[in-house]
Enzyme design. Structure first.
Site, PDB file in Angstrom:
ATOM      1  CE  LYS A  32      -3.979   1.941   2.553  1.00  8.55           C
ATOM      2  NZ  LYS A  32      -4.867   1.745   3.721  1.00  8.55           N
ATOM      3  CB  SER A 107      -8.136   3.506   2.736  1.00 10.84           C
ATOM      4  OG  SER A 107      -7.280   2.958   3.726  1.00 10.84           O
ATOM      5  CB  SER A 131      -8.444   0.639   5.704  1.00 13.37           C
ATOM      6  OG  SER A 131      -9.191   1.820   5.860  1.00 13.37           O
TER       7      SER A 131
END
Length: 425
Positions: A32, A107, A131
């Site tokens: 990420k 996210s 997330s």
């Protein structure tokens, strides 16, 4: 054009080679884009950090490389982790490979989409209020939110320090647990980490749930989409058929958990994001006028709408005259959530609920209604408030897309979660 280009799952497609050999040799791991990678851009999905290249690796990245993994690149995400759909990224939304035309969740949507599409064997995300688990559920893969303190946050660009944890995403429970083994454990760079009794998780994926008691919090099932509840009930039936027992438990505090979570998260975000002022980090606000004007200009240009909204609300909640009214009350509610979980675990070994109360949103559906996006986190945020571990495992599909089953465990009892989740799988 490759599949990942179609999906917009990666923001930077640059391989980082391993530095050693180990359990992840031959595996590719997507990371990420809020996790620092030396010499490779780390943007947090924000125009504010467009072009920023960290001078060091996050601890989890160092451990990946030492375990033989090749980092496949940096994945798309909601800006600074603020979102549930990966649509607030400054670099465009990510498509859901498991449900075309729908969001991949957020996210960590880019990480989940990369694994679901086979563009990476495994991935790392970060979970502040769901997330990792939300995109795992929406993309039909496995995601683990570890116990707070199990995985180092050194090198993670902070959103809300007291809530967030880096967590693994994978195609199976066992593979995801193997990745957790590599990144777990204490780190001298992060004083919040601690030494667990064991970091052996993958061998617990044996599917043996004979005698396991699964608590079902009624508050986390009521109000969920009908198709989601059907898949959830079918998964519980499957667990019972394998020897598990289910009991109803109550978490009355979850009714206030979303409100408490957003007050705490936004307050911490307003403090953490103060460093992005156009001087130390971020786009320049120019040198005309006074510093306040330059500071405001940098943040106006660098931050997207959702980040501005959360920073403003967090600053308000912490301001003189409102601190006790909002922030202190939210911390009181957090203590209530922890107490309710403790009482529930007196009756059950793990707790089960739908990961998300709804199937994946259509693209664009929640952008005009932020409240809808916030309320979708109702089943995931209590876990972060209580600093507990949780896993999302695929539990079938509706016409709108995949459904995830969430299992919550006691602190540092990831082995029991892995065992129960492997039975669902």
């Amino acid at each position: 054009m490759s599949a990942d280009d179609d999906l917009n799952a990666f923001l930077t497609r640059e391989e980082i080679p391993p530095t050693g050999e180990g359990p992840l040799s031959g595996k590719s791991v997507a990371v990420k884009d809020n996790i620092s990678t030396e010499g490779v851009p780390t943007t947090c999905g924000s125009a504010m950090l467009d072009g920023y290249v960290p001078p060091y690796d996050a601890t989890v990245v160092t451990r990946l490389k030492e375990a033989g993994a090749t980092v496949a690149g940096k994945t798309n995400m909601d800006e600074f982790g603020m979102g549930t759909t990966t649509e607030t990224s400054a670099f465009g939304p990510t498509e859901n490979p498991a449900a075309p035309g729908r969001v991949p969740g957020g996210s960590s949507g880019g990480s989940a989409a990369a694994v679901a599409a086979g563009e990476a064997d495994l991935a790392l995300g970060s979970d502040t209020g769901g997330s990792v688990r939300c995109p795992a559920a929406f993309c039909g893969v496995v995601g683990i939110k570890p116990t707070y303190g199990l995985v180092s946050r050194y090198g993670l660009v902070a959103y809300a320090n007291s809530l967030e944890q880096i967590g693994p995403i994978g195609p199976t429970v066992e593979a995801t647990a193997e990745l957790l083994e590599v990144i777990a454990g204490p780190d001298p760079h992060d004083a919040t980490t601690r030494e667990p009794e064991t970091t052996a998780y993958a061998d617990a994926a044996d599917g043996d749930v004979e005698g396991l008691t699964v608590g079902v919090p009624t508050e986390l099932v009521e109000g969920a989409d009908e198709g989601v509840v059907e898949r959830f009930e079918a998964a519980l039936d499957d667990l019972r058929a394998q020897g598990a027992e289910t009991v109803e438990v109550s978490l009355p505090s979850v009714e206030t958990a979303v409100q408490a979570y957003y007050v705490i998260a936004m307050s911490e975000a307003s403090s953490n994001l103060a460093r992005f002022d156009g001087v130390r980090y971020g786009v320049s606000g120019g040198y005309e006028g006074n510093w306040n004007e330059s500071f405001a200009a940098a943040r106006e240009a660098g931050f997207g709408e959702e980040v501005k909204r959360r920073v403003l609300l967090g600053t308000y909640a912490l301001s003189a005259g409102y601190h006790d009214k909002y922030y202190k009350k939210a911390q009181d509610a957090r203590a209530w959530v922890r107490r309710d979980f403790a009482e529930a675990f007196e009756e059950a070994d793990v707790l089960a609920s739908p990961t998300m109360p709804v199937p994946p949103f259509e693209m664009g559906e929640s952008l005009d209604d932020p409240l809808q996006m916030y309320l979708a986190d109702a089943n995931t945020v209590p876990v972060n408030l209580a600093n507990l571990p949780a896993i999302s495992v695929p539990a079938g599909e509706t016409e709108e897309g995949p459904v995830g089953l969430q299992l919550v465990g006691e602190a540092f009892d990831e082995r029991t979660l892995v065992r129960a989740a492997s039975a669902v799988e």
